[in-house]
Scaffold this active site. Structure first.
Site, PDB file in Angstrom:
ATOM      1  N   ILE A   1       0.829  -1.205   0.000  1.00  0.00           N
ATOM      2  CA  ILE A   1       0.000   0.000   0.000  1.00  0.00           C
ATOM      3  C   ILE A   1       0.864   1.255   0.000  1.00  0.00           C
ATOM      4  O   ILE A   1       1.674   1.444   0.901  1.00  0.00           O
ATOM      5  CB  ILE A   1      -0.896   0.040   1.255  1.00  0.00           C
ATOM      6  CG1 ILE A   1      -1.778  -1.202   1.322  1.00  0.00           C
ATOM      7  CG2 ILE A   1      -1.720   1.319   1.298  1.00  0.00           C
ATOM      8  CD1 ILE A   1      -2.943  -1.194   0.403  1.00  0.00           C
TER       9      ILE A   1
ATOM     10  N   GLU B   1     -11.432  -3.390   6.355  1.00  0.00           N
ATOM     11  CA  GLU B   1     -10.223  -3.875   6.987  1.00  0.00           C
ATOM     12  C   GLU B   1     -10.404  -4.019   8.496  1.00  0.00           C
ATOM     13  O   GLU B   1     -10.030  -5.015   9.090  1.00  0.00           O
ATOM     14  CB  GLU B   1      -9.141  -2.843   6.685  1.00  0.00           C
ATOM     15  CG  GLU B   1      -7.743  -3.272   6.925  1.00  0.00           C
ATOM     16  CD  GLU B   1      -6.800  -2.137   6.516  1.00  0.00           C
ATOM     17  OE1 GLU B   1      -6.882  -1.689   5.364  1.00  0.00           O
ATOM     18  OE2 GLU B   1      -6.017  -1.721   7.361  1.00  0.00           O
TER      19      GLU B   1
ATOM     20  N   TYR C   1       0.195   4.834   0.420  1.00  0.00           N
ATOM     21  CA  TYR C   1      -0.616   6.001   0.755  1.00  0.00           C
ATOM     22  C   TYR C   1       0.261   7.106   1.349  1.00  0.00           C
ATOM     23  O   TYR C   1       0.306   8.223   0.867  1.00  0.00           O
ATOM     24  CB  TYR C   1      -1.694   5.665   1.800  1.00  0.00           C
ATOM     25  CG  TYR C   1      -2.836   4.777   1.343  1.00  0.00           C
ATOM     26  CD1 TYR C   1      -3.037   4.462   0.007  1.00  0.00           C
ATOM     27  CD2 TYR C   1      -3.731   4.258   2.287  1.00  0.00           C
ATOM     28  CE1 TYR C   1      -4.095   3.651  -0.384  1.00  0.00           C
ATOM     29  CE2 TYR C   1      -4.789   3.456   1.902  1.00  0.00           C
ATOM     30  CZ  TYR C   1      -4.965   3.143   0.569  1.00  0.00           C
ATOM     31  OH  TYR C   1      -6.017   2.353   0.200  1.00  0.00           O
TER      32      TYR C   1
END
Ligand SMILES: Cc1cc2nc3c(=O)[nH]c(=O)nc-3n(C[C@H](O)[C@H](O)[C@H](O)COP(=O)(O)OP(=O)(O)OC[C@H]3O[C@@H](n4cnc5c(N)ncnc54)[C@H](O)[C@@H]3O)c2cc1C
Lengths: 388, 364
Positions: free
Chosen positions: A126, A243, A128
């Site tokens: 990920i 999540e 981000y």
């Protein structure tokens, strides 16, 4: 009200545990423990493939994607059993990428990625967070500029965990710099072997490393866009809800508690002092609170509701309890608990993990996945309706 | 009364701060943490040259002869720098040896850096430092000592033992004992020592009630210095965090402008300030009357809790940067968490506080 935990889920937990007993090899445990519960090696990958083939990664997926079509409670139970035994799960690939793709991915993306995720053939990392965009994630600056049928990406990410061993990045980029900050973000799937990506390790205190990643004119086709352009923020925040529910904070604490009780009950152990007894009882009460609240949150999702302040409440309570309990576990075990793995005279929990390593790992949940103080704001705002 | 450094103490602090900053910069501490570097014999000799290994043992016994409170300032600064040097152990050893006739020569050797003497602390702990403890039976000395500070390179360790069934306290030579490095949370140099040798390795310093008193003094001093060292660490963590949140910008302003973050910083201040003064106050009482150990245990009790709070709050405020191995916070949070366990844990502090008050645990 109906608090009965479905009998079929109890059965699932039992069967799944028995199944794990059959496939978890000493080599796998050795690999996990030796890597400090950090990097995955060949035994872990083989283990994941097996879980994938046997249908465990797709438990909650709709049948059309090759899944088992079970409720979110199965996912919850699956993660619970895995976490209690301290077995690794490709967390972000399974809980972030896959559900989002099923939700808003293109048909092509679903065909390309979902079967491979199901069989543990590919992994995502990920991207981000950026050096200047942490808690204020929406201020991220990594740019993707449209150039015909391509996006050209430039910028830098930090804490891109797993980027050194994953296949793809799930990358948040700014596609409209003129729009308000939440409205100009998009998600792109970027192969990690694309030209112009550099991955540098960034050591972290509990061992192993995460990464800093640099993007220098990285080109990906427009088909890499997930969902609609500039809707990325909405996808990212919604995905956090998937999540949160899949992953329970409780099994780690139960393992810690069970390990302490086992140690105190073991032959030759002197009877615990007063402080230890009181502390253990407090731990039991705290774990009970978390267990009930965790079930509440999971059942909300199973019933089609979205937990907002409920998720924040659980997150704050659980990660503060976790940091506290680990410090207390060190107190209870004493100096032996300070010895690092692989050294004589140490102490390990029922999964072979040391408390000192768990202490070193404990800070991350305090600020990761939405800082605790932001969660408190959410409780005040969404939960209590208090205006700013 | 003066709740502040005296002129003398301010001078000591200044010297110690400059020395540790120069000698143990973050880069070196990271290397030690990684296992690529260690505190060397030459580093310890340097501490001897500064007179810091036997600071408050009386001058006529070969020590530095300064007040305990002044000595504590050096240990406080050692904590502030997170310098992984065994100052507390050495100073406690020198103090204990200086109080026994016939052992003054040992103090001179400590002070000159010829012999490093450590102590087996926290021996009352369940499964703690002493492990099974030492036993001298006839001609043999057997047993083990866990996590002895600087045990890999020490020549002698002061430890309680049983000699033919009786309590004793002895200076035990480490020739020929097996030493296993114990890599620990705080990456200080600790070793697990295993003995199976000649009983003459142990030179008995005291027996019976005297031995017990010596053991008690050892624990009291070691614990008090552990709290002082913790105070130094908490101070540095506070300063580091304040600096960080003043610079780190999120949502268009420094984090320090958000009220929640300010309140948390204030909490760090409360922890650092209270641990500092309770530590020094406890040590002062002990300096005035060495039977008065009560505040030492209370201060340790409080310090354990302060460390737990500071661990959480400082890491929360630092976010991801704080767990990076190229940022110093983790050196402190790991070291202070280890000190919270060492030198007497919570269970022991509770017992030590309540036993003298006659508040006994319920009989079961
Ligand atoms: C080991 C590790 C793995 C990670 N893995 C990934 C990953 O795979 N992918 C990814 O994208 N990111 C990852 N992250 C990044 C993680 O999500 C960020 O650390 C997190 O979002 C916090 O951002 P920050 O570290 O920049 O903290 P900062 O934004 O600097 O915040 C620090 C603290 O400031 C305070 N604060 C900030 N704003 C406010 C406010 N408005 N009000 C009150 N207090 C405030 C809070 O106490 C907060 O905890 C990882 C981080 C770590 C440490």
């Amino acid at each position: 009200m109906d608090f009965a935990y479905p009998a079929e889920l109890d059965e699932f937990r039992r069967d799944f545990s028995a199944y794990l007993d059959g496939i978890v090899t000493p080599e796998l445990i050795d690999e996990i423990v030796r890597s400090g519960f950090e990097t995955r090696g060949p035994a872990t990958v083989a283990f994941w493939r097996r879980l994938g083939i046997d249908g465990y990664f797709g438990l909650g997926w709709p049948a059309e994607y090759g899944g088992g079509g079970k409720s979110v409670l199965y996912l919850h139970a699956f993660n619970y059993v895995m976490a209690y035994r301290r077995l690794p799960v490709p967390v972000v690939t399974l809980n972030t990428v896959a559900p989002t793709l099923m939700w808003i991915g293109s048909e092509e993306q679903k065909r390309e990625y979902l079967p491979k995720i199901l069989r543990a053939e590919i992994e995502f990392s990920i991207g981000y967070t950026e050096p200047e965009a942490g808690t204020d994630l929406a201020s991220l600056q990594t740019r993707a500029v449209r150039d015909g049928d391509w996006y050209i990406i430039n910028g830098q990410k930090i804490f891109t965990t797993g980027a050194h061993q994953a296949d793809y990045l799930w990358l948040a980029v700014r596609t409209d710099p003129e729009a308000p900050k939440h409205r100009g973000i998009s998600i792109l799937i970027v192969p990690l072997d694309a030209k112009g990506i550099e991955v540098r390790p960034l050591g972290i205190m509990h061992g192993g490393h995460t990464n800093i990643t640099y993007y220098d004119n990285v080109r990906v086709p427009v088909s890499a866009l997930v969902g609609e352009e500039n809707r990325g923020w909405y996808y990212m925040t919604t995905q956090l809800d998937f999540e949160r529910v899949a992953i329970s904070p409780v099994p780690h604490l139960e393992r810690l508690f069970d390990s302490l009780c086992a140690a105190l009950r073991s032959e030759g152990a002197s009877p615990p002092d007063e402080w230890t007894r009181v502390t253990l009882a407090q731990m039991a009460a705290d774990i009970n609170v978390l267990k009930v609240m965790d079930l509440k949150t999971a059942s909300m999702v199973a019933n089609g509701q979205v937990p907002v302040y409920e998720a924040s409440l659980l997150k704050v309570l659980s990660n503060e309890a976790r940091a506290r309990m680990i410090a207390e576990a060190l107190q209870i075990v004493g100096e032996r608990a300070l010895v690092r793995a692989g050294c004589a005279g140490g102490f390990t929990d029922v999964a072979g993990d040391t408390f000192e390593r768990q202490l070193r790992e404990s800070p991350i949940t305090l600020f990761g996945g939405g800082s605790n103080d932001i969660q408190r704001d959410i409780m005040a705002g969404h939960g209590l309706g208090l205006a700013r | 009364m003066l709740f502040a450094d005296s002129e003398e103490q301010a001078l000591i602090r200044q010297t110690a701060r400059a020395y540790f900053a120069d000698k143990y910069p973050a880069e070196r501490l990271y290397a030690i943490e990684r296992g690529d570097s260690a505190v060397a014999a030459s580093d310890v000799r340097e501490l001897a040259d500064l007179g810091w290994l036997a600071l408050f043992a009386p001058a006529d016994a070969g020590g530095g002869g300064i007040a305990m409170l002044d000595a504590a300032v050096v240990i406080d600064e050692c904590g502030y720098a997170a310098a992984p040097v065994p100052l507390a152990a050495s100073n406690v050893a020198a103090d204990l040896l200086s109080r026994r006739p016939g052992f003054a020569g040992d103090v001179t050797k400590i002070a000159s850096g010829t012999t490093f003497v450590s102590v087996a602390s926290g021996t009352r702990l369940r499964g703690g430092a002493a492990g099974g403890g030492l036993v001298a039976d006839g001609r043999r000395l057997r047993g083990e000592l866990r996590q002895v500070p600087f045990g890999n390179r020490a020549a002698v360790v002061l430890a309680p033992l049983r000699v033919d069934g009786d309590r004793a306290f002895a200076a035990v030579a480490l020739d020929g004992c097996a030493r296993d490095e114990a890599r620990t949370l705080d990456r200080r140099d600790f070793a697990h020592l295993r003995f199976d040798g000649d009983a003459s390795l142990a030179r008995v310093m005291a027996t019976g009630a005297e031995a017990e008193a010596m053991h008690e003094r050892c624990d009291a001093l070691f614990t008090a210095f552990a709290v002082v060292e913790t105070a130094g660490m908490l101070q540095r963590v506070l300063e580091m965090t304040v600096e960080y949140i003043s610079q780190r910008v999120q949502f268009g302003q420094p984090i320090a402008k958000f009220q929640a973050a300010r309140h948390r910083a204030a909490e760090l201040l409360m922890q650092a300030e209270t641990v500092r003064w309770t530590a020094y106050h406890a040590l002062w009482r002990f300096q005035e009357d060495d039977r008065d150990t009560r505040e030492i245990w209370l201060a340790k009790h409080w310090a354990i809790r302060a460390v737990e709070r500071t661990f959480q709050v400082s890491h929360l405020l630092h976010g991801g940067v704080g767990v990076g191995t190229d940022y110093p916070l983790h050196l402190y949070t790991q070291a202070m968490s280890a000190l919270a366990v060492r030198a007497g844990g919570m269970g022991e502090m509770v017992d030590r506080t309540l036993e003298p008050l006659g508040v006994a645990a319920a009989r079961r």
